[in-house]
Design an enzyme around this catalytic site. Structure first.
Site, mmCIF file in Angstrom:
data_model
loop_
_atom_site.group_PDB
_atom_site.id
_atom_site.type_symbol
_atom_site.label_atom_id
_atom_site.label_comp_id
_atom_site.label_asym_id
_atom_site.label_seq_id
_atom_site.Cartn_x
_atom_site.Cartn_y
_atom_site.Cartn_z
ATOM 1 N N GLU A 53 -46.132 -24.763 -14.937
ATOM 2 C CA GLU A 53 -46.884 -25.105 -16.156
ATOM 3 C C GLU A 53 -47.496 -23.849 -16.764
ATOM 4 O OE1 GLU A 53 -47.130 -27.477 -13.662
ATOM 5 O OE2 GLU A 53 -47.745 -29.403 -14.566
ATOM 6 N N THR A 223 -30.667 -28.393 -29.507
ATOM 7 C CA THR A 223 -30.322 -28.633 -28.114
ATOM 8 C C THR A 223 -29.495 -27.439 -27.661
ATOM 9 O OG1 THR A 223 -28.441 -29.920 -28.912
ATOM 10 C CG2 THR A 223 -30.335 -31.156 -28.112
ATOM 11 N N ARG A 232 -28.106 -28.968 -20.349
ATOM 12 C CA ARG A 232 -28.799 -29.958 -21.187
ATOM 13 C C ARG A 232 -30.242 -29.502 -21.364
ATOM 14 N NH1 ARG A 232 -25.208 -34.000 -21.676
ATOM 15 N NH2 ARG A 232 -26.509 -34.970 -23.248
#
Ligand code: DSN
Length: 412
Positions: A53, A223, A232
């Protein structure tokens, strides 16, 4: 894959089946591709074990000094590929990336202008069943009924009338180049934020085959797994003035820890996209699409906008008296994967629309060229003509399986 094979025969069986399916069929789903062996390796590495994070140099967990380097590498390569001022490589996929863009730059209820879904837009460009349409006040532009191309005069007209805070230029089923510059001018005329969703064509832009809006748009999302041929995931690029807002919207606004194995895969894929080989590949993707569209038109198929400038085409099946669902199912039986697609002003419902969408990225990655496009167009046409004939489709499948043996899939 010997560990899965030994440890979990049930799960392993599915892997084998999927590998065979991908190897023995012709993949014409415009948004799919085959990643390289290197990218495939990258996403299955120990980076999957890490929590990170935060952003490089500012993390909430220890042990991120190497992940920092990986994320920075992905960012620097994306900056170079797209000439971007700022890049966030953490978005998990396209819709979350677009959500982060809206949350960063708009307030719920703000006016936005995007492309209508059945005219080629994406769910996240304001469709009422999607968060975008539920949370923001979207108006929608369409394509011109005759030309099948985005009507830029209409875009301007709606923009002047509605005064949206943001204009979204982008699509998931549109075969012509977007007039990025005109979108920018219209946005400037009303003081709107210009946002491009380049998910479908990012690889063609990175390969320098079509125009790049990134240097003059405020914000761009894509994407990473379509024509760009990465894992992905997604990225957001923006002008420096929006960098803080975009980063805050991705984390902590919407996401927790980034998927570091995917970030690693993005870095590797972006490295590939920077090569001359990738430029050649993307040029071939477009050449192949043009040949396929021409061949289909010779066989009396109607292609929306009468051709393509990119990797995809939307086929209007009404001239064949067929619908998207029956053709998709029939071609699937023959070993050809396509996706159903609405056509502009579609009289049929979205679950059985009047069209199919075809694309050439995956088959080009396998090394198929113009001659193969002609054969595939013939097979598509034969499959459509015999969509009710199970035996015919089964025979076609055998022929296609034989054909596919000549074109290896990376990683299989
Ligand atoms: N599902 C993608 C496509 O097929 O175009 C868009 O998100």
């Amino acid at each position: 894959m010997s560990f899965i094979a030994k440890q979990d025969t049930k799960a392993y069986k599915f892997l084998e089946l999927e590998r065979v399916r991908q190897r023995d069929g012709i993949e014409l789903i415009a948004s799919e591709n085959y990643v390289s062996q290197a990218v495939l390796e990258a996403i299955g590495t120990v980076f999957t074990n890490k929590y990170s994070e935060g952003y490089p140099g500012k993390r909430y967990y220890a042990g991120n000094e190497i992940v920092d380097e990986v994320e920075t590498l992905a960012i620097e390569r994306a900056k170079e590929l797209f000439e971007a001022e700022h890049v966030n490589v953490q978005p998990l996929s396209g819709s979350p990336a677009n959500m982060a863009v809206y949350f960063a730059l708009l307030k719920p209820g703000d006016k936005v202008l995007g492309m209508k879904l059945d005219h080629g837009g994406h769910l996240s460009h304001g469709h009422p069943v999607n968060f975008s349409g539920m949370m923001f006040d979207f108006s929608q532009y369409m394509v011109d009924k005759d030309s099948g191309r985005v009507n830029m005069d209409e875009v301007r007209e709606i923009a002047l009338k509605e005064k949206p805070k943001m204009i979204v230029a982008g699509f998931s089923a549109y075969s012509r180049e977007m007039e990025w510059q005109r979108f920018r001018e219209i946005a400037d005329e009303i003081g709107a934020i210009a946002f491009a969703d380049i998910a479908h064509v990012a690889g063609l832009i990175a390969g320098k085959q079509i125009a790049n809006p990134t240097p003059f748009f405020d914000v761009v999302s894509t994407t990473t797994h379509k024509t760009l041929r990465g894992p992905r995931g997604a990225i957001i690029m923006c002008k420096k003035e929006y960098a803080k807002a975009i980063d805050k919207a991705v984390f902590p606004g919407l996401q927790g820890g980034p998927h570091d194995n995917t970030t690693y895969g993005k870095a590797v894929a972006f490295g590939e996209a920077l090569t001359a080989d990738f430029q050649e590949h993307t040029a071939q993707v477009i050449k192949n699409a043009k040949v396929m569209a021409e061949e289909l038109m010779k066989k009396e198929f109607k292609i929306v906008s009468d051709g393509t400038d990119n990797h995809l085409m939307v086929v209007d099946l009404r001239s064949k008296n067929k619908t998207g669902k029956e053709v998709t199912d029939a071609l699937d039986k023959a070993g050809i994967s396509v996706s159903m697609s609405t056509i502009p002003f579609d009289p049929n419902p979205p679950m059985n629309p009047s069209g199919i969408r075809l694309g050439t990225p995956a088959i080009t990655t396998r090394g198929m060229m113009e001659e193969e496009m002609k054969r595939i167009a013939q097979w598509v046409s034969d499959g459509v003509d015999h969509s009710d004939d199970e035996a015919y489709l089964e025979n076609l499948r055998k022929e296609i399986t034989e054909f596919c043996k000549e074109f290896p899939v990376p990683g299989i």
